[in-house]
Each structure stands twice: as structure tokens, then as C-alpha cells.
Scaffold this active site. Structure first.
Site, PDB file in Angstrom:
ATOM      1  N   TRP A 188      27.634-126.584 -33.322  1.00 16.34           N
ATOM      2  CA  TRP A 188      27.589-125.337 -32.564  1.00 16.34           C
ATOM      3  C   TRP A 188      26.152-125.025 -32.186  1.00 16.34           C
ATOM      4  O   TRP A 188      25.254-125.042 -33.029  1.00 16.34           O
ATOM      5  CB  TRP A 188      28.153-124.168 -33.375  1.00 16.34           C
ATOM      6  CG  TRP A 188      27.954-122.851 -32.671  1.00 16.34           C
ATOM      7  CD1 TRP A 188      28.619-122.406 -31.567  1.00 16.34           C
ATOM      8  CD2 TRP A 188      26.988-121.840 -33.001  1.00 16.34           C
ATOM      9  NE1 TRP A 188      28.139-121.170 -31.187  1.00 16.34           N
ATOM     10  CE2 TRP A 188      27.133-120.803 -32.053  1.00 16.34           C
ATOM     11  CE3 TRP A 188      26.024-121.718 -34.000  1.00 16.34           C
ATOM     12  CZ2 TRP A 188      26.359-119.651 -32.084  1.00 16.34           C
ATOM     13  CZ3 TRP A 188      25.230-120.570 -34.036  1.00 16.34           C
ATOM     14  CH2 TRP A 188      25.409-119.543 -33.078  1.00 16.34           C
ATOM     15  N   GLU A 229      32.002-126.719 -31.012  1.00 16.11           N
ATOM     16  CA  GLU A 229      32.509-125.348 -31.162  1.00 16.11           C
ATOM     17  C   GLU A 229      32.055-124.472 -30.004  1.00 16.11           C
ATOM     18  O   GLU A 229      30.870-124.374 -29.703  1.00 16.11           O
ATOM     19  CB  GLU A 229      32.016-124.775 -32.493  1.00 16.11           C
ATOM     20  CG  GLU A 229      32.493-123.370 -32.774  1.00 16.11           C
ATOM     21  CD  GLU A 229      32.022-122.875 -34.134  1.00 16.11           C
ATOM     22  OE1 GLU A 229      32.352-121.726 -34.487  1.00 16.11           O
ATOM     23  OE2 GLU A 229      31.318-123.631 -34.845  1.00 16.11           O
ATOM     24  N   LYS A 231      31.966-120.713 -27.729  1.00 17.56           N
ATOM     25  CA  LYS A 231      31.765-119.291 -27.997  1.00 17.56           C
ATOM     26  C   LYS A 231      31.650-118.535 -26.682  1.00 17.56           C
ATOM     27  O   LYS A 231      31.148-119.065 -25.689  1.00 17.56           O
ATOM     28  CB  LYS A 231      30.500-119.074 -28.843  1.00 17.56           C
ATOM     29  CG  LYS A 231      30.371-117.675 -29.418  1.00 17.56           C
ATOM     30  CD  LYS A 231      29.275-117.607 -30.468  1.00 17.56           C
ATOM     31  CE  LYS A 231      29.290-116.254 -31.169  1.00 17.56           C
ATOM     32  NZ  LYS A 231      28.275-116.175 -32.250  1.00 17.56           N
ATOM     33  N   ASP A 262      36.931-120.950 -33.090  1.00 20.63           N
ATOM     34  CA  ASP A 262      36.605-119.922 -34.070  1.00 20.63           C
ATOM     35  C   ASP A 262      37.323-118.638 -33.670  1.00 20.63           C
ATOM     36  O   ASP A 262      37.257-118.214 -32.514  1.00 20.63           O
ATOM     37  CB  ASP A 262      35.089-119.700 -34.122  1.00 20.63           C
ATOM     38  CG  ASP A 262      34.660-118.760 -35.235  1.00 20.63           C
ATOM     39  OD1 ASP A 262      35.117-117.604 -35.250  1.00 20.63           O
ATOM     40  OD2 ASP A 262      33.855-119.173 -36.085  1.00 20.63           O
ATOM     41  N   HIS A 265      35.253-116.090 -31.650  1.00 25.22           N
ATOM     42  CA  HIS A 265      34.379-116.546 -30.571  1.00 25.22           C
ATOM     43  C   HIS A 265      34.936-116.320 -29.176  1.00 25.22           C
ATOM     44  O   HIS A 265      34.482-116.943 -28.225  1.00 25.22           O
ATOM     45  CB  HIS A 265      34.048-118.023 -30.758  1.00 25.22           C
ATOM     46  CG  HIS A 265      32.992-118.264 -31.788  1.00 25.22           C
ATOM     47  ND1 HIS A 265      32.336-119.462 -31.909  1.00 25.22           N
ATOM     48  CD2 HIS A 265      32.475-117.454 -32.747  1.00 25.22           C
ATOM     49  CE1 HIS A 265      31.462-119.386 -32.905  1.00 25.22           C
ATOM     50  NE2 HIS A 265      31.541-118.176 -33.419  1.00 25.22           N
ATOM     51  N   HIS A 289      38.117-122.411 -37.215  1.00 24.88           N
ATOM     52  CA  HIS A 289      37.272-121.595 -38.073  1.00 24.88           C
ATOM     53  C   HIS A 289      37.925-120.223 -38.192  1.00 24.88           C
ATOM     54  O   HIS A 289      38.026-119.490 -37.215  1.00 24.88           O
ATOM     55  CB  HIS A 289      35.860-121.469 -37.486  1.00 24.88           C
ATOM     56  CG  HIS A 289      34.981-122.615 -37.835  1.00 24.88           C
ATOM     57  ND1 HIS A 289      33.625-122.643 -37.562  1.00 24.88           N
ATOM     58  CD2 HIS A 289      35.253-123.783 -38.461  1.00 24.88           C
ATOM     59  CE1 HIS A 289      33.112-123.785 -37.998  1.00 24.88           C
ATOM     60  NE2 HIS A 289      34.084-124.486 -38.537  1.00 24.88           N
ATOM     61  N   ASP A 297      32.392-110.882 -32.595  1.00 31.06           N
ATOM     62  CA  ASP A 297      32.289-111.979 -33.556  1.00 31.06           C
ATOM     63  C   ASP A 297      31.512-111.518 -34.785  1.00 31.06           C
ATOM     64  O   ASP A 297      30.382-111.915 -35.021  1.00 31.06           O
ATOM     65  CB  ASP A 297      31.588-113.172 -32.904  1.00 31.06           C
ATOM     66  CG  ASP A 297      31.436-114.341 -33.864  1.00 31.06           C
ATOM     67  OD1 ASP A 297      32.317-114.522 -34.713  1.00 31.06           O
ATOM     68  OD2 ASP A 297      30.427-115.059 -33.762  1.00 31.06           O
ATOM     69  N   ASP A 299      32.500-111.793 -38.023  1.00 29.85           N
ATOM     70  CA  ASP A 299      32.684-112.638 -39.205  1.00 29.85           C
ATOM     71  C   ASP A 299      33.056-111.840 -40.443  1.00 29.85           C
ATOM     72  O   ASP A 299      32.517-112.056 -41.523  1.00 29.85           O
ATOM     73  CB  ASP A 299      31.430-113.479 -39.470  1.00 29.85           C
ATOM     74  CG  ASP A 299      31.210-114.520 -38.379  1.00 29.85           C
ATOM     75  OD1 ASP A 299      32.035-115.427 -38.268  1.00 29.85           O
ATOM     76  OD2 ASP A 299      30.223-114.406 -37.640  1.00 29.85           O
ATOM     77  N   ASP A 329      35.032-119.219 -42.086  1.00 31.81           N
ATOM     78  CA  ASP A 329      33.707-118.944 -41.533  1.00 31.81           C
ATOM     79  C   ASP A 329      33.504-117.438 -41.443  1.00 31.81           C
ATOM     80  O   ASP A 329      33.698-116.832 -40.394  1.00 31.81           O
ATOM     81  CB  ASP A 329      33.542-119.598 -40.166  1.00 31.81           C
ATOM     82  CG  ASP A 329      32.114-119.479 -39.637  1.00 31.81           C
ATOM     83  OD1 ASP A 329      31.251-119.000 -40.391  1.00 31.81           O
ATOM     84  OD2 ASP A 329      31.865-119.852 -38.484  1.00 31.81           O
TER      85      ASP A 329
END
Length: 422
Positions: A188, A229, A231, A262, A265, A289, A297, A299, A329
Site C-alpha cells: 500500500w 491495496e 484507497k 480494506d 478505504h 483488511h 477510514d 480504523d 487492520d
């Protein structure tokens, strides 16, 4: 009746209820046991890593909170991970970032890292019986300070990061060779800009050119599986990210390689569960993820949300489980970090178990017969069935805490271990 007997009894009742729908609970549990989550190392230390002796990177990943007791050394991090693994059923993997190498207290720049810097991780993983995956690290470095790395206009900076990527692929391959199982290497790049950007095409051309160059080095998939990955945006790259979903979809389809999705993302109203069935028709494998975005994003720690359930429903319903890898993640420094791990791992497993306990063939038959009311009715009934009794029994059989027992285990660890780190 003892607690163990009560858990076994509840499991027996659950088996009967699911059997009435044509679901074999024991088969579902066996499938759940095959789910080897890639647990991310960076939740335990707020993505600090061990690249620089004082543990202070230049920034690039935002972690909220300063809850006491984060891991400060490799030894503390490993001890924390071992504790987490003792609280979750199943056999799992650990995802390392390149900044987590064992550098012996010396600074080793990212275009100089070698497999030897991760040998102690390989030895430790073998000792405790887990596998490792890997992530190259393109953030928190002076050569990424202006928002660009491998798609930078400066050829010297591009070459620095290309060399880092080459070395990371070789490190991941050596990990895979020694552990006798392919190491998934996630790639990424944070490349992008905060405001309106004129040269999007040029940056993306440079990204494609750099990837093409690095991937000319062929490494056996017996040892290494590369995945890229995508985003939509990030802090400091609100206007655009070079490695967008469209870019990597095109790149992975063209090059027949793995794609990472993800959960955080994409656009806040966009979910990855709906993308699985489409992408699996065109790419060989997917890496997921799993995180929890709260409007962006962010997390957040994974909990049992509707989207998490939908994600695993699509994995099961696709019939392509063997082509899908699942990693966690998230990073939250505002609460007990090991508690965050435990909640995230268990919630992910619960979502998968719920999906495995679905009478998918029956529901498909309803669809083919146009019995949409029946499909809806069964999907609603499934929500109230005792899947948690099955998960509790699964924990019991794996000799890990059942129900909320893991809470007191983490509290004890905090009292005895992490609280003494300040």
C-alpha cells in the site's frame, strides 16, 4: 450442573435447531477452524515499529489515544501477541510491517533491510506455531513527507522506494520459504494530495511503471503472494490517492494478481461486501483488511456490525473461501490495546460462524423458485438462532476463555504486565 456442562447442553440444543433447517453445525465449526486470520502487529504499539532506536517515526499514520501500556520493544510486542493468541480460538497468522524488523537498536534505512532483520521473527513464529505475512512500509519517512513515494516526480525518490519494495518482496519470500507456506505481501502506497491535483495521469503512469519494473523479478508463489491495496482518500490525501480502486482493479486483472480490499478505504456509503462476487470473477485471489470505518477510514476496532456479517455472508455464499484471505487492520490507542485485539478477533470469527450456519442451498432454492417471501422469512429467523452457543462451545473446545471471561484475563494482564511499562 457445571458451567462446562451448561455450555455443552446449550450447544446440543443449538445443533438441533440448526439441523431442523438442514444445517450441520459440526461442519460449520470445522470450517470456522480453518479461518486463519492475519492479526496485525501494529495495534499493540500504535504503529511505532522498531526502525529508529527511540521509537519515534516521522508520522504518516494517525492513531488516536494514549492509553498506557503500549509495547515498546520487540519482546514486549511478542509477549502481548502471545497473550492475545491465548484468548482467541483457532490458529492464526501475524502480519508484520517492514518497520518492525529486529534491527539491533541501530537505524537501518528502508533501502537496506534484509531477511536477517526478520529472522528472529521467523524463529519466534515457528516456536509458537504461527505463520507470518508481511507489509512493505511507505509511510512515516522523510522521503514520503510530501505525500509521494513510488510515484514521485523525483526519480531518485522513486528508485529509493522501488528498492524498498524489491527488498520487501525478497524478505516476504524468505519468510514463506522458511515457514513452508506462502507469505502474503501487502503493498500500500500513501501517495496522493490534499488539494486539487492536475497531474493525476502522470502520477498514475509513474506508479504503473514502477510496479511493472519491480515485478519483473519473478518469485515463486510457493513462497510469496503479492497483493496491492487501493484507497479512496486519507488524511492529507483528501483530493485523491494515486493507487485508487480503479487503478488497482485494472492492474490486478491485467497482471492476474491478488487485490486487497480494506473495509475503510472507500466512500463512507460504499461497502466491500458487494465487491467480492464481482472481483472473484477476474482476479485469482483477494485479501480483505477488516476494520470499522466511522464516517471515514478511521480504523476503529472491529465489532459485529451488519457490514461485517454481510462481508462473511458473501465469502461463504460465493463458494470461493479458499481464494480469500482475511486480515485485521485497526489501531486504537484510546482503550486497552489487547482488549481491542480480543474484541476484533472474536467479532470477526462470530460473523464468519453466522455465515457458515446459514442454509445457503435452501435459500438459493427459494430464489430459483421465485419464493422471495420464504427467503426473507428464513433470513430473519436465522438472526435469532443460538449461534453464540455454538461459538461458546468452540471456545471451550479450544481451551480459551468463554463469553466474557476474556475481559478479566485482559484486566489481569494489564495489572501484572502492561501497567508497569510506564
Amino acid at each position: 450442573m457445571s458451567k462446562k456442562e451448561k455450555i455443552a447442553q446449550a450447544y446440543g440444543h443449538a445443533k438441533e435447531q440448526y439441523a431442523a433447517l438442514g444445517v450441520d453445525v459440526e461442519d460449520a465449526v470445522r470450517e470456522l477452524d480453518k479461518l486463519s486470520l492475519c492479526i496485525h502487529c501494529w495495534q499493540a504499539d500504535d504503529v511505532s515499529g522498531f526502525e529508529v532506536p527511540d521509537g519515534q517515526l516521522s508520522g504518516g499514520i494517525q492513531v488516536t489515544g494514549n492509553y498506557p501500556g503500549k509495547a515498546r520493544t520487540i519482546e514486549e510486542l511478542r509477549k502481548d501477541i502471545e497473550k492475545v493468541l491465548s484468548l482467541a480460538p483457532g490458529k492464526h497468522r501475524l502480519g508484520l510491517h517492514a518497520i518492525y524488523g529486529d534491527f539491533g537498536g541501530k537505524f537501518v534505512d528502508r533501502d537496506q533491510i534484509e531477511p536477517k532483520h526478520f529472522q528472529s521473527w521467523i524463529d519466534w513464529a515457528k516456536k509458537i506455531g504461527i505463520k507470518l505475512d508481511f507489509n512493505s512500509t511507505f509511510f512515516s519517512h522523510p522521503k514520503s513527507a510530501d505525500g509521494y513515494t513510488i510515484s514521485h516526480f523525483d526519480p531518485e525518490i522513486r528508485e529509493f522506494w522501488k528498492e524498498h519494495l524489491r527488498l520487501c518482496r525478497r524478505i516476504a519470500a524468505e519468510i514463506g520459504r522458511q515457514q513452508g507456506d506462502p507469505c502474503v505481501h501487502n503493498i500500500w502506497f500513501p501517495d496522493g494530495e490534499k488539494d486539487k491535483t492536475v497531474s493525476r495521469f502522470e502520477h498514475r503512469r509513474l506508479l504503473k511503471e514502477a510496479l511493472d519494473d519491480v515485478f519483473t523479478e519473478k518469485i515463486s508463489t510457493d513462497y510469496l503472494k503479492d497483493t496491492v491495496e487501493c484507497k479512496l482518500f486519507g488524511i492529507g490525501s483528501e483530493s485523491y490517492v494515486v493507487g485508487s480502486h480503479e487503478f488497482y482493479t485494472g492492474y490486478t486483472v491485467k497482471n492476474n494478481m491478488m487485490l486487497t480490499l480494506d473495509a475503510g478505504h472507500f466512500h463512507p456509503t460504499e461497502v466491500i461486501s458487494d465487491k467480492i462476487s464481482s472481483l472473484l470473477l477476474f482476479v485469482p485471489e483477494l485479501m480483505l483488511h477488516v476494520s470499522r470505518p466511522e464516517r471515514w477510514d478511521s480504523d476503529h476496532v472491529v465489532i459485529l456490525t451488519d457490514e461485517l456479517s454481510a462481508l462473511f455472508q458473501e465469502i461463504v455464499r460465493s463458494g470461493q473461501k479458499e481464494k480469500i484471505h482475511v486480515g485485521l487492520d485497526f489501531f486504537d490507542g484510546s482503550i486497552n490495546r489487547l482488549g481491542a485485539y480480543a474484541v476484533g478477533i472474536r467479532s470477526t470469527q462470530k460473523a464468519y460462524l453466522q455465515a457458515l450456519l446459514e442454509p445457503t442451498d435452501k435459500l438459493r432454492a427459494f430464489e430459483k423458485e421465485g419464493k422471495n417471501f420464504e427467503r426473507m422469512a428464513y433470513l430473519e429467523e436465522l438472526k435469532a438462532l443460538p449461534w453464540n452457543a455454538v461459538y461458546n462451545y468452540y471456545c471451550l473446545k479450544n481451551n480459551v476463555p468463554v463469553g466474557d471471561e476474556y475481559v478479566s484475563a485482559i484486566q489481569s494482564y494489564e495489572n501484572d504486565v502492561t501497567s508497569k511499562r510506564e
